[in-house]
Design an enzyme around this catalytic site. Structure first.
Site, mmCIF file in Angstrom:
data_model
loop_
_atom_site.group_PDB
_atom_site.id
_atom_site.type_symbol
_atom_site.label_atom_id
_atom_site.label_comp_id
_atom_site.label_asym_id
_atom_site.label_seq_id
_atom_site.Cartn_x
_atom_site.Cartn_y
_atom_site.Cartn_z
ATOM 1 N N GLU A 104 -60.411 10.952 -44.577
ATOM 2 C CA GLU A 104 -61.004 10.561 -43.303
ATOM 3 C C GLU A 104 -62.524 10.690 -43.247
ATOM 4 O O GLU A 104 -63.177 9.947 -42.520
ATOM 5 C CB GLU A 104 -60.385 11.395 -42.172
ATOM 6 C CG GLU A 104 -58.930 11.066 -41.875
ATOM 7 C CD GLU A 104 -58.746 9.636 -41.421
ATOM 8 O OE1 GLU A 104 -59.492 9.188 -40.529
ATOM 9 O OE2 GLU A 104 -57.861 8.956 -41.973
ATOM 10 N N SER A 370 -24.929 -21.909 -26.402
ATOM 11 C CA SER A 370 -24.080 -22.236 -25.253
ATOM 12 C C SER A 370 -23.991 -21.117 -24.222
ATOM 13 O O SER A 370 -23.469 -21.338 -23.126
ATOM 14 C CB SER A 370 -22.670 -22.593 -25.732
ATOM 15 O OG SER A 370 -22.704 -23.776 -26.498
#
Length: 668
Positions: A104, A370
């Site tokens: 980091e 459907s």
């Protein structure tokens, strides 16, 4: 002096005022920019510092954290703000701390809170790549954002972040800043801090993680959800390998020291808790944020989830995928169950929450096939049709589109009830053409479908995508005398101190006449007793519903209801590849039946309003809607007959008409 030299001197004289004007303009512009910069800096200080001081005195606001309970009060999950007591830096494995710093902010111990070299490097990398691939924020800046700022990505917020970072560096030591960061950083899956994450992913304290596990944890802050090992273990392990590379590259560890972690990458700890309810917990967390957008701290959320029905739904989807899924190339399944008042009783968002957190019950928009037809039929009922109205099942051509029945056969004149039970495509399209596409879309909206509905006749066959929750909620209107309840899962939200912050009051709205709702139930009941939904019939109680299969068997649906609940199931593949002959009638209907029989064990059967009511006879207003060939035959029949010249000659007996084959094809 020659004329040539005089001209040159005159030109120089004329150029001097222009240069002076440009110089004065440049000085003024620089002065303005300097003044504006000073003003912006002062404004930043005067706006940020007082708020920062107040926040520091009050302590960081508690993040929103939820404890979610089912309808019986059992805890089924938590979200947000899951944290553990602060672990001092000295109690953590040195390689865990080094892994975070190397990944980091490798110059953490040498910069003053802002890494100018890191910013320049990130800008260069991003410029070369043409996008944002690397950030320049230091660990101190990340801590400033986590403690005191929101997640807005604006220049003003970045300036505030930098100012707070400078303040932190001047008031805390590097080790204190790193300790705060490691215990506050978001690590995915609702976990804040490395100890909470270590317990969640590996079942142990951060004090005890291995180097391989430390590498996974250090790889999370860049993209916690993406790199979470519970989401994608292979991706998390690949990210951990990058972390190990940086440890070696920074000289923190040797290649030999990380060899064992490479050879034996970290794996996720086995979890005893069922992951099925976690889709619902995620959905509830989103609902809480909508209901109480300013809420923070730990809240208790009471919900509608019925543990018995949730287990039944989990079993129905699991068994369907296990028994027939691989053979029919069915990768995923989802289910939703609603009470008549809209309460969500069960929710299954996919095959495995640990493998994928994408909720296919609420987020996936798929073609219903459907299963959308009942919305077309309700629109027709509202325009005066009845279940006994007759319509012609015959070939139809609309421009270049010629919708066919699934078996390419036609039954001639049928009633609406017969057409819906057999899921006859031509009839649905003719009805849609008669009642109007806009009216169908309006009906869908009234029934609670918010997904966009296409403006063409193919919607009669379910071409417009919807979510399972939307369509299941729409069917609830048929089960509740034409009233619809908005689906809800949260009944009450309280603070830890017992203060009630929200309490749900279920309400329904009238969306169609009760007679229309009963007529729909009458027709949908026949789908189960004599139509495409035969395999959904629970046998011991009245039920109504509809099958749905999208083009090329990419989706299989069954939505149905009893007097006690409304439920829907869906099956398909995330990449939208076709299944192998899996349809609403032969796959989804079976799973739906399994769910209903399990969920309603011990529940006395109750009559379904409309299921056996006598339906009104169709009025002449709606004569059979016919295709072109039938209309042509009518013209010939109406024409005057020509008498034979020889009255003694007989025309002979007329041949019998061939028997009409039932339309609609295989279960859809």
């Amino acid at each position: 002096m020659s004329d040539h030299h005089q001209d040159e001197e005159q030109t120089l004289e004329d150029a001097r005022p222009a240069r002076r004007r440009k110089l004065r303009f440049g000085v003024r512009l620089a002065s303005f920019m300097l003044t504006a910069g000073v003003f912006a800096a002062l404004l930043l200080v005067f706006v940020t510092v007082p708020k920062l001081q107040r926040d520091i005195e009050a302590g960081p606001a508690a993040a929103l954290a939820l404890t979610v309970l089912d309808a019986e009060g059992n805890e089924i999950g938590s979200r947000g703000g899951s944290s553990a007591p602060i672990v001092p830096l000295g109690e953590l494995p040195p390689y865990l701390v080094k892994a975070f710093v190397a990944t980091e902010d490798r110059r953490f111990y040498s910069h003053f809170g802002i890494d100018l070299r890191g910013i320049a490097r990130a800008a260069w990398v991003n410029m070369r790549s043409g996008g944002l691939v690397e950030g320049g924020s230091t660990i101190t800046q990340q801590l400033a954002k986590n403690l005191y700022l929101d997640s807005d990505r604006t220049l003003w917020r970045k300036a505030q972040e930098a100012l707070i970072a400078l303040w932190l560096e001047s008031n805390y030591t590097k080790d204190e800043i790193l300790t705060l960061y490691l215990n506050r950083v978001y690590m995915g899956a609702g976990n804040y801090g490395i100890d909470a994450a270590a317990h969640y992913y590996f079942g142990k304290s951060a004090r005890d993680v291995s180097l391989a596990e430390a590498a996974v944890l250090a790889g999370l802050p860049k993209a916690p959800s993406r790199f979470a090992p519970t989401n994608d273990l292979a991706l998390a392990q690949a990210r951990a390998s990058v972390v190990l590379d940086r440890l070696v590259g920074n000289g923190d560890l040797t290649a030999e020291e990380v060899a064992g972690a490479r050879a034996h990458p970290a794996v996720v700890a086995a979890r005893d808790k069922r992951d099925g309810p976690q889709y619902f917990v995620d959905w509830v967390a989103g609902e809480v944020r909508s209901l109480l957008p300013e809420a923070h701290g730990r809240l208790i959320v009471k919900t509608t989830l019925d543990p018995k029905r949730q287990r039944a739904a989990e079993a129905a989807i699991r068994d369907a995928l296990k028994d027939n899924g691989s053979g029919r190339s069915v990768g995923q399944g989802a289910a939703i169950a609603l009470a008549p008042n809209g309460a969500i009783l069960a929710m299954i968002g996919g095959k495995s929450y640990l493998e994928s957190q994408f909720n296919r019950a609420t987020q996936a928009e798929r073609q219903p096939g459907s299963a959308f037809k009942p919305i077309v039929y309700l629109t027709a009922l509202e325009q005066g049709f009845t279940p006994t109205s007759e319509i012609e099942d015959s070939p139809i051509a609309l421009g270049e589109w010629s919708p066919k029945n699934s078996n390419a056969r036609y039954a001639g004149t049928v009633t609406l009830t017969q057409a819906l039970a057999r899921s006859i495509n031509t009839v649905a399209v003719k009805l849609a053409e008669h009642v109007g596409v806009k009216n169908i879309a309006d009906t869908a909206a009234r029934l609670g479908i918010v997904s966009p509905i296409q403006s063409n006749l193919s919607i009669a066959l379910g071409s417009s995508e919807v979510t399972l929750l939307e369509l299941t909620s729409a069917y609830s209107t048929f089960a509740t005398d034409g009233r619809r309840a908005v689906p809800f899962g949260v009944t009450e939200i309280t603070s830890l101190e017992g203060e009630t912050l929200y309490k749900n009051t279920p309400a329904t709205i009238r969306v169609t006449d009760p007679a229309n709702a009963h007529a729909m139930t009458y027709m949908l009941r026949r789908v189960i007793t004599e139509g495409t939904g035969l395999r959904a019939d629970p046998g011991d109680r009245e039920a109504a519903g509809k099958t749905g299969t999208s083009q090329d068997n990419r989706d299989a649906w069954f939505i149905g209801y009893t007097a006690n609940e409304i439920a829907g199931v869906w099956f398909g593949n995330d990449d939208n590849t076709p299944m192998k002959s899996a349809s609403g009638g032969n796959f989804a209907a079976v799973a739906w039946r399994g769910y209903i029989k399990a969920s309603q064990t011990g529940v006395p059967p109750a009559p379904l309003p409309g299921a056996y009511e006598e339906m009104p006879v169709a009025q002449e207003l709606h004569a059979p809607i016919k295709g072109f060939l039938s209309q042509l035959a009518d013209l010939f029949n109406a024409a005057p007959r020509v008498e034979p010249r020889d009255n003694n000659l007989s025309a002979g007996p007329r041949r019998n008409e061939p028997a009409l084959l039932p339309g609609g094809g295989r279960p859809r």
